[in-house]
Enzyme design. Structure first.
Site, PDB file in Angstrom:
ATOM      1  N   GLU A  64      12.231   5.813  -2.122  1.00  0.00           N
ATOM      2  CA  GLU A  64      11.376   6.008  -3.296  1.00  0.00           C
ATOM      3  C   GLU A  64      11.846   7.199  -4.130  1.00  0.00           C
ATOM      4  O   GLU A  64      11.819   7.160  -5.364  1.00  0.00           O
ATOM      5  CB  GLU A  64       9.933   6.208  -2.851  1.00  0.00           C
ATOM      6  CG  GLU A  64       9.307   4.962  -2.251  1.00  0.00           C
ATOM      7  CD  GLU A  64       7.963   5.216  -1.604  1.00  0.00           C
ATOM      8  OE1 GLU A  64       7.115   4.307  -1.633  1.00  0.00           O
ATOM      9  OE2 GLU A  64       7.758   6.326  -1.042  1.00  0.00           O
ATOM     10  N   GLU A 111       8.354   1.271   6.428  1.00  0.00           N
ATOM     11  CA  GLU A 111       6.962   1.637   6.738  1.00  0.00           C
ATOM     12  C   GLU A 111       6.221   0.543   7.491  1.00  0.00           C
ATOM     13  O   GLU A 111       5.380   0.813   8.352  1.00  0.00           O
ATOM     14  CB  GLU A 111       6.208   1.990   5.446  1.00  0.00           C
ATOM     15  CG  GLU A 111       6.630   3.291   4.793  1.00  0.00           C
ATOM     16  CD  GLU A 111       7.755   3.127   3.786  1.00  0.00           C
ATOM     17  OE1 GLU A 111       7.981   4.059   3.001  1.00  0.00           O
ATOM     18  OE2 GLU A 111       8.404   2.051   3.787  1.00  0.00           O
TER      19      GLU A 111
END
Length: 256
Positions: free
Chosen positions: A110, A130
């Site tokens: 990110e 994740e």
């Protein structure tokens, strides 16, 4: 400023290094606050025209948030409102380049996607892992990955959590180019110096224009672009650019 965030200046270029290689450059709240400090300093420094973000060592750009720290948030609400390092990078007004030297996993991916341009070492890899731990990314993972690699490839990465290598990332458009590990920072500086030689206000405005193009309809995006063009056209640098073109000389831009 945390010792784990190293800030340097090289001529017109600012360099931010995530400096925690012993923990794969994973991020803590303290480091996120230091990133905000670094961004604030570069945003207000007219001598800085482009910013490079990279990681220390050869193994990892950033593995995202330090999972060992996450249990320190006493409520989900406090976790929701934690200092976000991706927001810090998105707050850069200057053009930015991610020089991805190794793992860009989770929040590290990110963070790289929060930069305008991404280049990578041939040993780099990228993942949204994740889901393997029971949650999903929260720093812009879905929207930025879908824009970068397309909805199906984004779904593949987010729903499996499995990594892709630099070669796949380049084929999908996640990164602009692959370079040898030893040449990564030099290549990033070469691109940054090219950007720094351009009219600074125009470069910063181009960044605004590209980001706005994601959010607006085509008609609104064209109108917005035309307004930004008009603003740039009224600057002293634009006058200098036209004068230099007529006089067949290099322009001297002053960010005015």
């Amino acid at each position: 400023m945390s010792d784990n965030i190293r800030v340097e200046r090289d001529g017109l270029i600012g360099i931010i290094t995530i400096n925690r290689p012993e923990k794969l450059n994973s991020m803590t709240p303290e480091m996120a606050s230091s990133l905000v400090e670094a961004v604030t300093a570069f945003n207000t420094d007219d001598t800085i025209r482009c910013v490079i973000l990279t990681g220390a060592g050869q193994k990892s750009f950033s593995a995202g948030s330090d999972i060992g720290v996450l249990d320190e948030y006493d409520t989900p609400w406090n976790f929701r409102n934690r200092p976000d390092y991706c927001d810090a990078i998105r707050g850069l007004l200057k053009p930015s380049i991610a020089a991805v030297n190794g793992y860009a996993f989770g929040g590290g991916l990110e963070t790289a996607m929060a930069c305008d341009i991404r280049i990578a070492a041939d040993t780099a890899s990228f993942a949204a892992p994740e889901i393997k731990l029971g949650w999903i990314g929260g720093g812009g993972m879905a929207v930025n990955l879908a824009h970068a690699v397309g909805p199906s490839n984004a779904a593949l990465m987010i729903m499996t959590g499995d990594p892709i290598d630099a070669q796949q990332a380049e084929r999908w458009g996640l990164i602009s180019r692959i370079v040898p590990q030893a040449s990564l920072l030099a290549e990033a500086k070469k691109i940054a110096n090219s950007i720094a030689a351009r009219a600074p206000i125009a470069a910063e405005t181009a960044k605004l224009n590209l980001r706005a193009a994601w959010d607006k309809s085509i008609a609104d995006a064209i109108t917005y672009e035309r307004d930004l063009q008009t603003i740039c056209f009224a600057t002293e640098d634009a006058n200098e650019g036209r004068a230099a073109f007529k006089q067949k000389r290099p322009p001297v831009f002053k960010r005015r």
